[in-house]
Design an enzyme around this catalytic site. Sequence first.
Site: not given
Length: 300
Positions: A54, A75, A96
């Site tokens: 990442q 959600g 992430e």
Amino acid sequence: MAKATKKQALGRGLSALLKDPDNDIKSAEDKNADKVVGNIVELDIASIEVNPFQPRTKFNEETLKELASSIRELGVIQPITVRKLGFNKYQLVSGERRYRASRLIGLETIPAYIRIANDQESLEMALVENIQRQDLDPIEIALSYQRLIEEIELTQEQLSDRVGKKRSTIANYLRLLKLDPIIQTGMRDGFISMGHGRAMVNIEDPKDQLEIYEKVISNKLSVRATEQLVKNLNNNDKSTTTSKKREIPKYVKKGLKDFSEYFGHKIEVKMGKGGSGKLTIPFHSEEDFNRIKKLVQRAK
């Protein structure tokens, strides 16, 4: 929202399939792979590990909390992407922030796209996806470009095709990595913009870079004012270059002969400010370079 709910309901069914050891998917050719790979699947957050490739290294806590609040209400609208590592074990490829925000509010599952990829493909997917879709700062983008070039062994031309950016744009980002680390940190922290950085990268001497940087910060200079400051500095340097080249101290001239004899090449010297200077040792081949390297190591 109805379509998303329907897909996520399907994902819960696929999640059960993935937990069956008899139906473990190890490659795109395995049975049921077409049902899972590329589809949205509800995965246990505990089964997902963070991607070591990442490029994003900093996450704003405030915006992370805002995203977590949104996820609590609506959600996870955009699924994350993971790659399969083993049975019921996955690694994050992209998303992430969504992953962290979901963990922040205690979600046990998260919708995800499953990919089957090796480390190199995972790195490329993570870097390209983040460059295109995440709010990375200019230095993080530059580092991502550099990693794609060095670790994936892409040319700037190939990288341009991968990320959909002009080659000149990529080159401008990469040049930012020539800035002094203090200035890079200032850009990452938002004290200066990429425009300020692009102006200061035209200054060769790191000390001069930092002097300009301090003036930009203390006087809150605009990009245009910074460009003019850099232009004035470079013009002054050019006007004194010839005279500076003639002002090589005697002790340096005396030592240059010894250096040249030791390394077997003519050593050039460039004088800077305050008695500082730079020695340049040329080499003509890999073999010559290694020869010089051994001489330096021997002198330690």
